[in-house]
Design a protein around this motif. Sequence first.
Motif, PDB file in Angstrom:
ATOM      1  N   GLN A   1     -24.879  15.804  -9.459  1.00 48.79           N
ATOM      2  CA  GLN A   1     -24.002  15.167  -8.486  1.00 48.79           C
ATOM      3  C   GLN A   1     -22.798  14.523  -9.159  1.00 48.79           C
ATOM      4  N   LEU A   2     -21.667  14.585  -8.486  1.00 49.98           N
ATOM      5  CA  LEU A   2     -20.464  13.895  -8.934  1.00 49.98           C
ATOM      6  C   LEU A   2     -20.492  12.471  -8.395  1.00 49.98           C
ATOM      7  N   VAL A   3     -20.575  11.489  -9.300  1.00 50.52           N
ATOM      8  CA  VAL A   3     -20.523  10.088  -8.883  1.00 50.52           C
ATOM      9  C   VAL A   3     -19.125   9.742  -8.398  1.00 50.52           C
ATOM     10  N   GLY A   4     -18.115  10.243  -9.116  1.00 47.08           N
ATOM     11  CA  GLY A   4     -16.745   9.977  -8.705  1.00 47.08           C
ATOM     12  C   GLY A   4     -15.762  10.237  -9.830  1.00 47.08           C
ATOM     13  N   ILE A   5     -14.502  10.025  -9.516  1.00 46.76           N
ATOM     14  CA  ILE A   5     -13.414  10.138 -10.483  1.00 46.76           C
ATOM     15  C   ILE A   5     -12.893   8.729 -10.742  1.00 46.76           C
ATOM     16  N   LEU A   6     -12.845   8.361 -11.996  1.00 44.08           N
ATOM     17  CA  LEU A   6     -12.506   6.989 -12.369  1.00 44.08           C
ATOM     18  C   LEU A   6     -11.275   6.973 -13.262  1.00 44.08           C
ATOM     19  N   ALA A   7     -10.259   6.256 -12.845  1.00 37.17           N
ATOM     20  CA  ALA A   7      -9.070   6.053 -13.678  1.00 37.17           C
ATOM     21  C   ALA A   7      -9.240   4.757 -14.467  1.00 37.17           C
ATOM     22  N   THR A   8      -8.853   4.787 -15.732  1.00 37.03           N
ATOM     23  CA  THR A   8      -8.974   3.619 -16.591  1.00 37.03           C
ATOM     24  C   THR A   8      -7.601   3.149 -17.050  1.00 37.03           C
ATOM     25  N   ARG A   9      -7.585   1.937 -17.619  1.00 36.00           N
ATOM     26  CA  ARG A   9      -6.364   1.350 -18.161  1.00 36.00           C
ATOM     27  C   ARG A   9      -5.243   1.292 -17.131  1.00 36.00           C
ATOM     28  N   VAL A  10      -5.624   0.960 -15.911  1.00 35.93           N
ATOM     29  CA  VAL A  10      -4.676   0.939 -14.804  1.00 35.93           C
ATOM     30  C   VAL A  10      -4.016  -0.440 -14.697  1.00 35.93           C
ATOM     31  N   ARG A  11      -2.714  -0.421 -14.588  1.00 38.20           N
ATOM     32  CA  ARG A  11      -1.933  -1.639 -14.355  1.00 38.20           C
ATOM     33  C   ARG A  11      -1.377  -1.568 -12.938  1.00 38.20           C
ATOM     34  N   LYS A  12      -1.932  -2.364 -12.057  1.00 34.03           N
ATOM     35  CA  LYS A  12      -1.592  -2.263 -10.634  1.00 34.03           C
ATOM     36  C   LYS A  12      -0.132  -2.596 -10.342  1.00 34.03           C
ATOM     37  N   ARG A  13       0.498  -3.371 -11.211  1.00 36.79           N
ATOM     38  CA  ARG A  13       1.886  -3.752 -10.963  1.00 36.79           C
ATOM     39  C   ARG A  13       2.887  -2.766 -11.562  1.00 36.79           C
ATOM     40  N   GLN A  14       2.393  -1.739 -12.217  1.00 37.30           N
ATOM     41  CA  GLN A  14       3.280  -0.740 -12.808  1.00 37.30           C
ATOM     42  C   GLN A  14       3.483   0.391 -11.803  1.00 37.30           C
ATOM     43  N   PRO A  15       4.714   0.615 -11.353  1.00 41.05           N
ATOM     44  CA  PRO A  15       4.971   1.622 -10.311  1.00 41.05           C
ATOM     45  C   PRO A  15       4.439   3.009 -10.641  1.00 41.05           C
ATOM     46  N   GLU A  16       4.559   3.433 -11.902  1.00 47.34           N
ATOM     47  CA  GLU A  16       4.069   4.753 -12.285  1.00 47.34           C
ATOM     48  C   GLU A  16       2.565   4.863 -12.061  1.00 47.34           C
ATOM     49  N   HIS A  17       1.825   3.810 -12.405  1.00 45.27           N
ATOM     50  CA  HIS A  17       0.381   3.834 -12.215  1.00 45.27           C
ATOM     51  C   HIS A  17       0.026   3.852 -10.722  1.00 45.27           C
ATOM     52  N   THR A  18       0.760   3.085  -9.932  1.00 44.37           N
ATOM     53  CA  THR A  18       0.532   3.067  -8.484  1.00 44.37           C
ATOM     54  C   THR A  18       0.756   4.456  -7.888  1.00 44.37           C
ATOM     55  N   TYR A  19       1.827   5.110  -8.343  1.00 47.84           N
ATOM     56  CA  TYR A  19       2.160   6.448  -7.850  1.00 47.84           C
ATOM     57  C   TYR A  19       1.078   7.458  -8.236  1.00 47.84           C
ATOM     58  N   ARG A  20       0.616   7.415  -9.489  1.00 48.08           N
ATOM     59  CA  ARG A  20      -0.391   8.369  -9.938  1.00 48.08           C
ATOM     60  C   ARG A  20      -1.748   8.129  -9.270  1.00 48.08           C
ATOM     61  N   MET A  21      -2.071   6.865  -8.996  1.00 48.01           N
ATOM     62  CA  MET A  21      -3.314   6.581  -8.287  1.00 48.01           C
ATOM     63  C   MET A  21      -3.240   7.128  -6.860  1.00 48.01           C
ATOM     64  N   ALA A  22      -2.083   7.031  -6.246  1.00 52.63           N
ATOM     65  CA  ALA A  22      -1.904   7.593  -4.897  1.00 52.63           C
ATOM     66  C   ALA A  22      -2.079   9.106  -4.930  1.00 52.63           C
ATOM     67  N   GLU A  23      -1.572   9.758  -5.984  1.00 53.30           N
ATOM     68  CA  GLU A  23      -1.757  11.198  -6.139  1.00 53.30           C
ATOM     69  C   GLU A  23      -3.239  11.554  -6.227  1.00 53.30           C
ATOM     70  N   LEU A  24      -3.986  10.786  -7.005  1.00 49.00           N
ATOM     71  CA  LEU A  24      -5.425  11.041  -7.138  1.00 49.00           C
ATOM     72  C   LEU A  24      -6.131  10.911  -5.790  1.00 49.00           C
ATOM     73  N   HIS A  25      -5.780   9.870  -5.044  1.00 50.70           N
ATOM     74  CA  HIS A  25      -6.404   9.668  -3.736  1.00 50.70           C
ATOM     75  C   HIS A  25      -6.030  10.784  -2.770  1.00 50.70           C
ATOM     76  N   ASP A  26      -4.788  11.236  -2.830  1.00 49.11           N
ATOM     77  CA  ASP A  26      -4.365  12.328  -1.957  1.00 49.11           C
ATOM     78  C   ASP A  26      -5.122  13.616  -2.282  1.00 49.11           C
ATOM     79  N   ALA A  27      -5.381  13.839  -3.568  1.00 49.61           N
ATOM     80  CA  ALA A  27      -6.029  15.076  -4.003  1.00 49.61           C
ATOM     81  C   ALA A  27      -7.545  15.052  -3.791  1.00 49.61           C
ATOM     82  N   PHE A  28      -8.176  13.886  -3.986  1.00 53.75           N
ATOM     83  CA  PHE A  28      -9.642  13.838  -4.010  1.00 53.75           C
ATOM     84  C   PHE A  28     -10.258  12.889  -2.984  1.00 53.75           C
TER      85      PHE A  28
END
Length: 270
Positions: free
Chosen positions: A186-213
């Motif tokens: 079973q797939l428990v999930g996809i986990l992103a690490t070293r995330v900085r919530k206030r960094q726009p690039e990280h926010t954008y890439r996290m949104a991409e992950l959510h859109d995809a999965f």
Amino acid sequence: MNTPPVAPMRGTRVLSVLSLKGGVGKTSVVLGLAGAALQAKIPTLVVDLDPQANATAALDPVAAPYSVSDVLHDARPGIAADAVVDSCWGQGLRLIPSERALEHRAAESARGSEMRLSTALRGVAGHYSLVLIDCPPNLGELTRNALYASDSALVITEPSFFAVQSAAQAVESIEVARRAGHDDLQLVGILATRVRKRQPEHTYRMAELHDAFGDVVLDPIPDRAAIQQAQGACMPVQRWRSASARAASAAFAELLTTVLATPANGRRTN
């Protein structure tokens, strides 16, 4: 910050932690989960299947007569027991260490070779409530061994340009194992690490992950200096004294709860 309670579990959970490439915090997640399990008094075995042996170095084990490379070479049922050693982190957390020689095992591929770790762990894994397998940073033969020895898998990525592609390839490797007959994985999930919530690039890439999965994407592990500091001191981040460490500890405790709450049918419980 209060640490979330860890849900109880039944039986043994064997979790592969994998990533497509290095430098994304895969071993940090293994060690964070190990520290959370130790804090919760959950008997845990870490299997370091990465030739870089970073988890082995951080857990600072007692002298080890055998390594996971020896285990894979022999691969008799239950032989992994001979390689289990105590870690310096405390009673209840043990390790099958890695070494550079493991790189030679990565090139070995023959009919049934993906079952060598599973066979070697037979009768051994059941002595623990949690087995964590730190995979190498690729999807090769060693990672295949890890997946076939596991009942669940956690995909690690980072909030970068390649996050979706990397996660997709790792998820596909899990599906390949399922289609090949290991349909309990079973797939428990996809986990992103070293995330900085206030960094726009990280926010954008996290949104991409959510859109995809979708909801397969778990709450990320924040970028906290205490994680690396604790590893450098060969101790769990749960014992590091700082606000940063407390935030990281809470994140790993929540992640451990998610891991333990993923039942055999793949649906998470509350």
